[in-house]
Write an enzyme that holds these catalytic residues in place. Structure first.
Site, short mmCIF file in Angstrom:
data_model
loop_
_atom_site.label_atom_id
_atom_site.label_comp_id
_atom_site.label_asym_id
_atom_site.label_seq_id
_atom_site.Cartn_x
_atom_site.Cartn_y
_atom_site.Cartn_z
N SER A 8 -1.41 -10.13 -0.71
CA SER A 8 -2.49 -10.95 -1.24
C SER A 8 -3.05 -11.84 -0.14
O SER A 8 -2.35 -12.70 0.40
CB SER A 8 -1.99 -11.82 -2.39
OG SER A 8 -2.98 -12.77 -2.75
N HIS A 33 -4.83 -6.98 -1.66
CA HIS A 33 -5.07 -7.67 -2.93
C HIS A 33 -5.95 -8.90 -2.70
O HIS A 33 -5.68 -9.70 -1.81
CB HIS A 33 -3.73 -8.09 -3.54
CG HIS A 33 -3.85 -8.61 -4.94
ND1 HIS A 33 -3.97 -7.78 -6.03
CD2 HIS A 33 -3.86 -9.87 -5.42
CE1 HIS A 33 -4.04 -8.50 -7.13
NE2 HIS A 33 -3.99 -9.78 -6.79
N ASP A 35 -7.51 -12.13 -4.63
CA ASP A 35 -7.48 -12.99 -5.82
C ASP A 35 -8.77 -13.80 -5.90
O ASP A 35 -9.04 -14.66 -5.06
CB ASP A 35 -6.29 -13.94 -5.75
CG ASP A 35 -4.97 -13.23 -6.02
OD1 ASP A 35 -4.87 -12.58 -7.08
OD2 ASP A 35 -4.06 -13.32 -5.19
N MET A 37 -10.84 -16.52 -7.95
CA MET A 37 -10.70 -17.60 -8.93
C MET A 37 -11.98 -18.42 -8.95
O MET A 37 -12.57 -18.69 -7.91
CB MET A 37 -9.51 -18.49 -8.57
CG MET A 37 -8.20 -17.76 -8.40
SD MET A 37 -6.86 -18.91 -8.01
CE MET A 37 -5.56 -17.75 -7.52
N HIS A 66 -8.75 -8.82 -8.07
CA HIS A 66 -8.20 -9.38 -9.30
C HIS A 66 -9.08 -10.56 -9.72
O HIS A 66 -9.05 -11.62 -9.10
CB HIS A 66 -6.76 -9.83 -9.06
CG HIS A 66 -6.11 -10.49 -10.22
ND1 HIS A 66 -4.91 -11.14 -10.11
CD2 HIS A 66 -6.47 -10.60 -11.52
CE1 HIS A 66 -4.56 -11.64 -11.28
NE2 HIS A 66 -5.50 -11.32 -12.15
N MET A 68 -9.83 -13.53 -11.72
CA MET A 68 -9.33 -14.61 -12.57
C MET A 68 -10.50 -15.54 -12.84
O MET A 68 -10.58 -16.65 -12.33
CB MET A 68 -8.16 -15.33 -11.89
CG MET A 68 -6.89 -14.49 -11.87
SD MET A 68 -5.55 -15.27 -10.94
CE MET A 68 -5.89 -14.60 -9.30
N MET A 137 1.06 -10.88 -14.85
CA MET A 137 1.26 -12.10 -14.07
C MET A 137 2.70 -12.57 -14.26
O MET A 137 3.17 -12.73 -15.39
CB MET A 137 0.29 -13.19 -14.52
CG MET A 137 -1.18 -12.85 -14.29
SD MET A 137 -1.59 -12.56 -12.56
CE MET A 137 -1.17 -14.15 -11.83
N GLY A 142 -3.50 -19.18 -10.89
CA GLY A 142 -4.27 -20.30 -10.39
C GLY A 142 -3.79 -20.90 -9.10
O GLY A 142 -4.57 -21.54 -8.39
N PHE A 143 -2.52 -20.69 -8.75
CA PHE A 143 -1.99 -21.29 -7.54
C PHE A 143 -1.04 -20.33 -6.85
O PHE A 143 -0.23 -19.66 -7.50
CB PHE A 143 -1.23 -22.60 -7.85
CG PHE A 143 -2.08 -23.66 -8.48
CD1 PHE A 143 -2.82 -24.53 -7.70
CD2 PHE A 143 -2.17 -23.77 -9.86
CE1 PHE A 143 -3.61 -25.51 -8.29
CE2 PHE A 143 -2.95 -24.74 -10.46
CZ PHE A 143 -3.68 -25.61 -9.67
N GLY A 145 2.23 -19.48 -4.33
CA GLY A 145 3.50 -20.10 -4.00
C GLY A 145 4.37 -20.49 -5.17
O GLY A 145 5.38 -21.17 -5.00
N ASP A 175 2.23 -9.69 -10.22
CA ASP A 175 1.54 -10.62 -9.35
C ASP A 175 2.11 -12.01 -9.55
O ASP A 175 1.95 -12.61 -10.61
CB ASP A 175 0.04 -10.60 -9.68
CG ASP A 175 -0.79 -11.43 -8.72
OD1 ASP A 175 -0.22 -12.15 -7.89
OD2 ASP A 175 -2.03 -11.36 -8.82
N GLY A 176 2.82 -12.51 -8.52
CA GLY A 176 3.31 -13.88 -8.56
C GLY A 176 4.78 -14.01 -8.24
O GLY A 176 5.62 -13.44 -8.94
N GLY A 177 5.09 -14.72 -7.18
CA GLY A 177 6.48 -15.01 -6.84
C GLY A 177 7.28 -13.84 -6.34
O GLY A 177 8.52 -13.87 -6.37
N GLY A 197 2.19 -12.52 -1.60
CA GLY A 197 1.36 -13.40 -0.80
C GLY A 197 2.17 -14.22 0.18
O GLY A 197 2.21 -13.94 1.37
#
Length: 229
Positions: A8, A33, A35, A37, A66, A68, A137, A142-143, A145, A175-177, A197
């Site tokens: 990402s 990827h 993102d 937003m 993606h 959002m 997700m 939205g954030f 990390g 997607d995420g962590g 990411g």
């Protein structure tokens, strides 16, 4: 089904995006990827179609966009024109996405539906055979990390079971962590695309090496026979 890594660029150095993309491509990434937003659907404002257009010549890999954003149907055309190869939008932002699916597919591109951690997986049932991927997700969008939410793993498994029962090879993107540890859990549950990411662009390692390490780590994990084919 082959596992794919999608770095990402939200976590990349925006002053050197072309170089950052080249590094992860050399490291064995499969998708780039992006993102997007809008500051409405999620609190942050990030990347728009102009950035996608600017990185298109630098990327030899498919651009996995993606959205959002609120009212994603109003932005599909500009991202298609900018060079997106895959466009995913949120079921929470577009409860009746049939027209959007047709518009994206009509341009020969892939389409995905994304779902937030709190949204029931059953909201995807009527679209199982209509899209190319589902984006689950594993953080609240939205954030960058944030920590991986293990509570989403049963949803990944449930969706994979539903797809398998219908003989569908649809990708499940998480997607995420995602990092070396959480990637295993996601793949065991049934994920096939891993968005990473911070684990790639925010690590102490060069992005090329971080991408390669994640890929080799997963390949070794698969070879030990602990994951389904």
């Amino acid at each position: 089904m082959r596992l794919k890594i999608a770095p990402s660029i939200l976590s990349a150095d925006f002053s050197r995006l072309g170089e950052e993309i080249a590094k992860v491509e050399r490291g064995g990434a499969h998708l780039i990827h992006v993102d997007v937003m809008d500051g409405c659907f999620v609190p942050q404002i990030t990347i728009g179609a102009l950035v996608v257009k600017s990185i298109r010549p630098s990327a030899s890999l498919p651009l996995d966009v993606h959205l959002m954003v609120r009212d994603p149907e109003n932005q599909i055309e500009q991202f298609l024109a900018a060079g997106a190869d895959i466009i995913s939008f949120h079921i929470e932002a577009l409860s009746e996405p049939s027209e959007a699916i047709q518009r994206i597919k009509g341009e020969g591109k892939k389409v995905g539906i994304a779902v937030n951690p709190a949204t029931p997986i059953s909201s995807l049932d009527r679209f199982l055979s209509r899209v190319d991927l589902f984006v689950l997700m594993t953080v609240n969008p939205g954030f960058a990390g944030q920590a991986f939410m293990g509570s989403v793993l049963p949803k990944i498994a449930s969706l994979r079971k539903a797809l398998d029962e219908r003989g569908l090879k649809t990708d499940i993107e998480v997607d995420g962590g995602i990092n070396l540890a959480t990637a295993k859990s996601a793949v065991q549950a049934g994920a096939t695309i891993l968005v990473a990411g911070q684990a790639i662009f925010g690590s102490a390692e060069d992005p090329e090496r971080a991408t390669r390490n994640l890929s080799l780590h997963l390949e070794a994990f698969l070879k030990r026979g602990k994951l389904p084919p």
